[in-house]
Design an enzyme around this catalytic site. Sequence first.
Site, PDB file in Angstrom:
ATOM      1  N   HIS A 137       0.734  -1.267   0.198  1.00 28.26           N
ATOM      2  CA  HIS A 137       0.048  -0.048  -0.209  1.00 28.26           C
ATOM      3  C   HIS A 137       0.904   1.327   0.214  1.00 28.26           C
ATOM      4  O   HIS A 137       0.891   2.300  -0.851  1.00 28.26           O
ATOM      5  CB  HIS A 137      -1.019   0.166   1.246  1.00 28.26           C
ATOM      6  N   GLU A 138       1.857   1.380   0.870  1.00 28.59           N
ATOM      7  CA  GLU A 138       2.530   2.445   1.061  1.00 28.59           C
ATOM      8  C   GLU A 138       3.580   2.707  -0.248  1.00 28.59           C
ATOM      9  O   GLU A 138       3.941   3.798  -0.824  1.00 28.59           O
ATOM     10  CB  GLU A 138       3.453   2.550   2.433  1.00 28.59           C
ATOM     11  N   HIS A 141       1.725   4.513  -2.941  1.00 25.78           N
ATOM     12  CA  HIS A 141       1.920   5.823  -2.780  1.00 25.78           C
ATOM     13  C   HIS A 141       3.234   6.523  -3.219  1.00 25.78           C
ATOM     14  O   HIS A 141       3.446   7.549  -3.753  1.00 25.78           O
ATOM     15  CB  HIS A 141       1.848   6.444  -1.217  1.00 25.78           C
ATOM     16  N   GLU A 171      -4.784   7.791  -3.048  1.00 28.91           N
ATOM     17  CA  GLU A 171      -5.203   6.624  -2.518  1.00 28.91           C
ATOM     18  C   GLU A 171      -5.428   5.532  -3.714  1.00 28.91           C
ATOM     19  O   GLU A 171      -5.257   4.377  -3.217  1.00 28.91           O
ATOM     20  CB  GLU A 171      -6.405   6.856  -1.578  1.00 28.91           C
TER      21      GLU A 171
END
Lengths: 503, 503
Positions: free
Chosen positions: A266-267, A270, A296
């Site tokens: 997830h990170e 980003h 997001e």
Amino acid sequence: MVKNIKEIEQQFLEYIKKMAGFEETISLMYWDLRTGAPKKGMEQRSEVIGMLSSDLFNMSVSAEMKSYIEDLSGASNLSAVTKKSLQECKENYERNTKIPPAEYKEYVILTAKAESVWEEAKEQSDFEMFRPYLEKLVSFNKRFITYWGYKGHKYNALLDMYEPGVTVEVIDRVFGQLRERIVPLVQAIANASDQPETSFLFAHFPKENQQAFSLEILKEMGYDFQAGRLDETVHPFATGLNPGDVRVTTKYDEKDFRTAVFGTIHEGGHALYEQNISNELIGTPLCDGTSMGIHESQSLFWENFVGRHLSFWKKNYSTLKKYSSGQFDQVSTEDFYRAINTAGPSLIRIEADELTYALHIMVRYEIEKALFNDEIEVKDLPKIWNEKMNEYLGVAPANDAEGVLQDVHWSGGSFGYFPSYALGYIYAAQLKHAMEKELSSFNELMEEGNLLPIKEWLTKNVHQYGKMKKPIEIMKDVTGESLNAHYLIDYLEKKYKDVYRLT
Amino acid sequence: MVKNIKEIEQQFLEYIKKMAGFEETISLMYWDLRTGAPKKGMEQRSEVIGMLSSDLFNMSVSAEMKSYIEDLSGASNLSAVTKKSLQECKENYERNTKIPPAEYKEYVILTAKAESVWEEAKEQSDFEMFRPYLEKLVSFNKRFITYWGYKGHKYNALLDMYEPGVTVEVIDRVFGQLRERIVPLVQAIANASDQPETSFLFAHFPKENQQAFSLEILKEMGYDFQAGRLDETVHPFATGLNPGDVRVTTKYDEKDFRTAVFGTIHEGGHALYEQNISNELIGTPLCDGTSMGIHESQSLFWENFVGRHLSFWKKNYSTLKKYSSGQFDQVSTEDFYRAINTAGPSLIRIEADELTYALHIMVRYEIEKALFNDEIEVKDLPKIWNEKMNEYLGVAPANDAEGVLQDVHWSGGSFGYFPSYALGYIYAAQLKHAMEKELSSFNELMEEGNLLPIKEWLTKNVHQYGKMKKPIEIMKDVTGESLNAHYLIDYLEKKYKDVYRLT
């Protein structure tokens, strides 16, 4: 007085470069605070951060900034980067100067106090303790909305801070479509007879091995370790100091490897965004994600469409097994895939799965919208919260701590922020649909571990622009349409019917 | 116009607090660059550091600073901290404003260029390549000296930057005393028949174990991990962001554990100084070590007087053994002690031992002093260097790389810096002598691993004051006398006659 526009443009670029330098400095200080800065230095460090932040704020509303805006607005031969930067600065200037300084100061003090009161209220599960603060926060924001002005719904003024161009009208439409199809799907899988087995997920997985696996996955995603690093924190995050320095953190839970693996992916999503913003935007306010929701969309794309995809695990499951202590020895790839994709109603947003997450957001969205439209009052929030949770998710909080008090956002005055989380899912699904038209072999690429074309597609269509394009502009350019929830709905229905073996 | 002094004092304190905030920020950025900041972010990071440094410099020479100095100098009821801070700011202001800005700018550009030329010249061992730059650097500094003014010897103006109050007269005296007794001692141990056995030092010692041992030793020294952290870097250093955040780094060499162990103790000594500066000096220019030499006295005190003392190892040798892979199994504490205290002539300063180190410094000191007194010329430095090395240490460099080109200092314009290294040894020995009058059980404390009283004595007499006292003031208050080399000489003679079993 004749002014030389080219000279003023140059000065303006120097000025915003300095502001970007302050931003980088402040980001580094926060990263440092979270990755092991000594406790006893915190107080002094907070003062320094406060000092730099206030310098930065002052630069954004200074007489010098005002004269740049006046002198350069309407000038014809500015570079595209200058024009967009000026636009950003202008929006920011207006937002920050329309509130009377004394009122703004009072508000800042209120939010600081409100956050600590919220913390205690949550601990004691006592909404009444927090209520007077929330009432003040709401009424401050109502006044701010009148200062700022708005088109259509008042709540649009708040949405605009996080998702410029996305209005109540748009959100009502897409959330409505989503709710209509997701609510029955959630019920169907809750009643499914063939529930995935998950007990094997919770065996001991050594931290060092989780770290090694996380590093391999980041590398496979195309995260550039020459332009970043992975550290450990209590709450995972990604922070872009500049495109050459975008750092990721993760959290290791030895009793549940999913925390680190999906947190890292997830990170990492980003981070890929910020690593691949065009270098020509460095030193300007455009060198950032264009909105909360688009940011997001990148993290969710990687976490769910890649990281929770069966093809991804066809490639990576054996590596995960190698690092684990045998917990998957008796588990097929398909059973593993089903286990990491269980979904169902729950009370807490941050623990929700990709299927039900948007429903949690809708509860908050409906409440915020009604609050700022004077349809409901703060004192009634616990009751309304519980009713909405029951309506959308079929569950009811036993108390306010696991209900209306669960999130920090409102205590900091962040109204209008929540929808971006759900918009991220919608954007992501829409982008994926567009991508698959060009990269017809999406699943094959994952099975080969060749994620580079996926990253490059996202860079070409999203990352590189930073804030040069607004969210809706990106969606229209890439997908040919505005926000459309059907891609997400189709994806979720297909996936969860498969995972739960619904006919 | 009547000015309210108390109000101006308050504004001045706010102003210097902001400067201290910038200093903390810049220090954090350097720490970050050295402890793993991503390579691709370096260019942008350097720009940000440059921007902040130039802001800080501008604050130190601003019209606002000038008016604080004018308004507050001579005011009677200022706090002691304000008075000393004002003095610091004034000295700094004068030093920075006496050089014409255009000339200073030219100089800054020259040093940047000179450093890279020096690097190449050293690599090619070619002094002639570096000579024109060094000549310019020297002549710039000669002009600076005339701008700044000086008392007695011209070189005093340079010494004063690093060791305020310590003059050529003082250094000539103490270096003379030292040389007279150390040179024959070095010869005597070179000829000693009983040379310590050292081969066991170089066995493989796993990095993680070196780290664990380093952490234990720092703890024993009283280093506060709530106010610091230990990291790994290519070149070890300590950096104080504020007294609640003083970080140490070390380097691990698996083929020579001494690098990490003595490096950590050395940097830990620096860190204890900065962790224990009085909190009332936070946010002022006084919150720092009072001089290079006093700072070095703290690191050397811990590294040598504690870390290389037999009593210290009576306590800690078994722990070291536990972490090692058996390399010390057949080695007695006494033989270990002798091995870590070998000394002898060498060519490279940074590899020199505590006995010969000061002689390396003297070579540089004599050269700098003569250069700035127009007694010698830059073109003759290689020859003079080699002669001095032969005279003091009895060795001659085979080339300029291991001779006159070995140190970076001159290429950055740092003349007058070297003596502080040797002064650190002299200060340290003098402090130890004073300490032993009060803590008669110095050796026993080490054998017990009870280093706290040692740290507390140093805090009481040195650390707490930061820059509230000048170096000589500290020495006089603590030892009752000015600089005296005899304590160091006595210590070295006694120790090395013992280590080399000279009668």
